[in-house]
Scaffold this active site. Structure first.
Site, PDB file in Angstrom:
ATOM      1  N   LYS A  76       0.929  -1.103   0.151  1.00 45.95           N
ATOM      2  CA  LYS A  76       0.014   0.263  -0.004  1.00 45.95           C
ATOM      3  C   LYS A  76       1.029   1.310   0.010  1.00 45.95           C
ATOM      4  O   LYS A  76       1.607   1.655   0.993  1.00 45.95           O
ATOM      5  CB  LYS A  76      -0.994   0.078   1.137  1.00 45.95           C
ATOM      6  CG  LYS A  76      -2.004   1.203   1.004  1.00 45.95           C
ATOM      7  CD  LYS A  76      -2.652   1.575   2.124  1.00 45.95           C
ATOM      8  CE  LYS A  76      -1.888   2.795   2.908  1.00 45.95           C
ATOM      9  NZ  LYS A  76      -1.752   3.980   2.048  1.00 45.95           N
TER      10      LYS A  76
ATOM     11  N   GLU B   3      10.462   1.633  10.316  1.00 44.28           N
ATOM     12  CA  GLU B   3      11.281   2.614  10.044  1.00 44.28           C
ATOM     13  C   GLU B   3      10.598   3.941  10.199  1.00 44.28           C
ATOM     14  O   GLU B   3       9.715   4.178   9.365  1.00 44.28           O
ATOM     15  CB  GLU B   3      11.914   2.340   8.719  1.00 44.28           C
ATOM     16  CG  GLU B   3      12.768   1.082   8.514  1.00 44.28           C
ATOM     17  CD  GLU B   3      13.573   0.841   7.310  1.00 44.28           C
ATOM     18  OE1 GLU B   3      13.301   1.650   6.348  1.00 44.28           O
ATOM     19  OE2 GLU B   3      14.337  -0.014   7.160  1.00 44.28           O
TER      20      GLU B   3
ATOM     21  N   CYS C 295      13.618  11.111   6.337  1.00 44.61           N
ATOM     22  CA  CYS C 295      13.564  10.847   7.739  1.00 44.61           C
ATOM     23  C   CYS C 295      15.216  10.917   8.391  1.00 44.61           C
ATOM     24  O   CYS C 295      15.365  11.208   9.591  1.00 44.61           O
ATOM     25  CB  CYS C 295      13.262   9.429   7.913  1.00 44.61           C
ATOM     26  SG  CYS C 295      14.170   8.107   6.747  1.00 44.61           S
TER      27      CYS C 295
ATOM     28  N   GLU D  94      10.151  16.575  14.634  1.00 47.64           N
ATOM     29  CA  GLU D  94      10.664  16.200  13.371  1.00 47.64           C
ATOM     30  C   GLU D  94       9.821  17.064  12.467  1.00 47.64           C
ATOM     31  O   GLU D  94       8.736  17.084  12.326  1.00 47.64           O
ATOM     32  CB  GLU D  94      10.200  14.779  12.703  1.00 47.64           C
ATOM     33  CG  GLU D  94      10.663  14.457  11.466  1.00 47.64           C
ATOM     34  CD  GLU D  94      10.378  13.101  11.010  1.00 47.64           C
ATOM     35  OE1 GLU D  94       9.173  12.658  11.075  1.00 47.64           O
ATOM     36  OE2 GLU D  94      11.305  12.506  10.362  1.00 47.64           O
TER      37      GLU D  94
END
Ligand code: NAI
Ligand code: MG
Length: 473
Positions: A173, A249, A283, A377
């Site tokens: 997906k 992750e 990331c 973040e």
């Protein structure tokens, strides 16, 4: 308008409902995407299960399966323009980066894991008792792969290539913001000779949608996810109910330590790449930049100059280095951090809003260490810079985060390089470089940055069920 369909059991499948995918540069929808739910998730999982149980994919030798994966890699290279255009329209990444990096890496992912699986050995254990034990690495079954939007093709292939190479079947997906290239990839896989049901692609959202249906299903034997830490928590909780192993992750807030003894030209150039690659939607971004006091002023001046020289704009223009952020929602999130700065503390030296949904390379100084821009973040082209005094303070600042995906350090002192690399709490430490990968090396993070590692033998361990066979001699 183009229509992006699911690929289930080797066939294009449509749904009654659709959702638009928006080109973040034109800010207009450019394609309609079939919106999957419970039924599509079930159909894809059933197809993957049948393809696994009835074969021939899991039973093929590594040579035969590897040849098909290499054919897919050939087709990815042959269709580079089309695949790059799909990611560009979906999430605004500049064409130069897509053609130089994302597409070649996608092909390499298939080639690497095909070859790695074929060349991989398995342990034997000669036993004192006159028995002999050995390990068989058998495919785990049906792998559910859930991907984010920031490197659509590249991260999807990073997950599905090892899963496929080890004989699993897959339901992928892609992120709802970047569905197009996954459907193209599934079609290329069929052309390469994948049996139907080996690689299925379903489109839709996460919660209350196809993503949740896939990750709560007992039909998944493995779940590999890349995305936000909070989504990782939700998926981990869902998987726990079925005891399904997960590989996560997740996010990051990478520290970048520049010591006074660094080669400043190189440190500036790499630090720019570390935060502004892919408009900071990485990331691994080096979003916390710490510079040792004696070179702080000079470094910051040169960094700002280099940031200002970057080309921001139309992702179709080969000169563009920074395109728009991937979606309006994400643009609002990133600029929200800048808007809140007067309240949270901190000063913008350069950058801020650009044309449309672009954000110019932004440099923030003097932010309190507990400000949101220093802790969270941002996932945009925004770096916070602080000075530090000496190695101990540098390491303490770098480790002061709940994330731990990666860290960078710049020094010409080889002893310091090894010492500090050992002290940094992170899944990857780059010394005098950034984003350089060996696909055999472990990739993943500590703390809120993830659970588990992928890459080479690490992917092998995750995507297989090791079986011990014990024989009496
Ligand atoms: P996200 O977590 O919002 O979405 C990622 C995927 O998960 C999408 O396909 C989404 O539809 C799906 N999803 C969301 N909720 C779900 C649920 N409850 N069940 C099942 N699926 C669900 O992440 P986003 O915004 O797409 O990507 C950005 C994030 O990804 C950043 O935090 C970034 O740090 C992280 N990331 C981590 C990387 C790594 O290797 N550690 C690499 C690239 C991105
Ligand atoms: Mg998100």
């Amino acid at each position: 308008m183009e229509r992006i369909h699911h690929v289930i059991d080797g066939r294009p499948v449509t749904s009654d409902a659709t959702f638009p995918t928006v080109d973040p540069w034109t800010r207009e929808p450019w394609a309609e995407v079939d919106l999957g739910g419970e039924a599509e998730a079930r159909a894809a999982l059933d197809a993957a299960r049948r393809a696994f149980d009835e074969g021939p994919w899991p039973q093929m030798g590594h040579g035969e399966r590897g040849a098909i994966l290499h054919r897919l890699a050939d087709l990815v290279e042959a269709h580079a323009d089309e695949l790059a255009e799909a990611d560009l329209r979906d999430m605004g990444k500049p064409i130069s980066a897509l053609l130089a990096k994302d597409v070649p890496r996608t092909a390499l992912n298939f080639r690497f894991f095909a070859d790695h699986a074929r060349m991989s050995a398995a342990e034997t254990y000669p036993m004192d008792s006159g028995h002999h034990a050995y390990t068989r690495y058998e495919p785990a079954g049906v792998v559910v792969a859930i991907a984010p939007w920031n490197f659509p093709l590249m991260l999807e292939s990073w997950k599905i290539a090892p899963a496929l190479a080890w004989g699993n079947t897959v339901v992928l997906k892609p992120a709802e913001q970047s569905p197009a290239s996954a459907t193209l990839l599934a079609n290329l896989a069929l052309e390469a000779g994948f049996p139907p049901g080996v690689l299925n692609v379903v489109h839709g959202f996460g919660p209350d949608s196809v993503g949740e249906a896939l990750t709560t299903s007992p039909l998944a034997d493995r779940i590999t996810f890349t995305g936000e830490s909070n989504t990782g928590r939700a998926i981990s909780a869902a998987a726990a109910r079925n005891l399904t192993p997960v590989s996560l992750e997740l996010g990051g807030k990478g520290a970048n330590l520049v010591f006074a003894d660094a080669d400043l030209d190189e440190a500036v150039a790499w630090s720019i790449k570390a935060i502004y690659t892919n408009a900071g939607q990485v990331c691994l971004a080096g979003s916390r930049l710490y510079v040792e006091r004696p070179v702080y002023d000079e470094f910051v001046a040169r960094f700002v100059e280099a940031a200002d020289a970057m080309v921001v704009g139309d992702p179709h223009d080969p000169a563009t280095q920074i395109g728009p952020l991937a979606s309006e929602e994400h643009f609002e999130k990133v600029t929200g951090y800048l808007d809140d700065l007067p309240r949270d503390g901190g000063k913008i030296l350069t950058g801020g809003r650009g044309e449309g949904w672009t954000v110019r390379p932004t440099v923030i100084v003097d932010a309190p260490l507990d400000a949101r821009v220093c802790r969270e973040e941002i996932f945009g082209p925004v770096v916070v810079v602080h000075p530090f005094e000496g190695e101990d303070e540098g390491v303490a600042l770098a480790n002061d985060t709940r994330y731990g995906l990666n860290a960078m350090l710049f020094t010409e002192n080889v002893r310091r390089a090894h010492r500090v690399a050992a002290e940094l709490r992170a899944g990857t430490v780059w010394v005098n470089c950034f984003f350089v990968r060996d696909l055999r090396a472990p990739f993943g993070g500590v703390g809120d940055s993830g659970v588990g590692r992928e890459g080479g033998e690490f992917s092998k361990k995750f995507f297989t069920e090791p079986k011990a066979v014990v024989m009496e001699i």
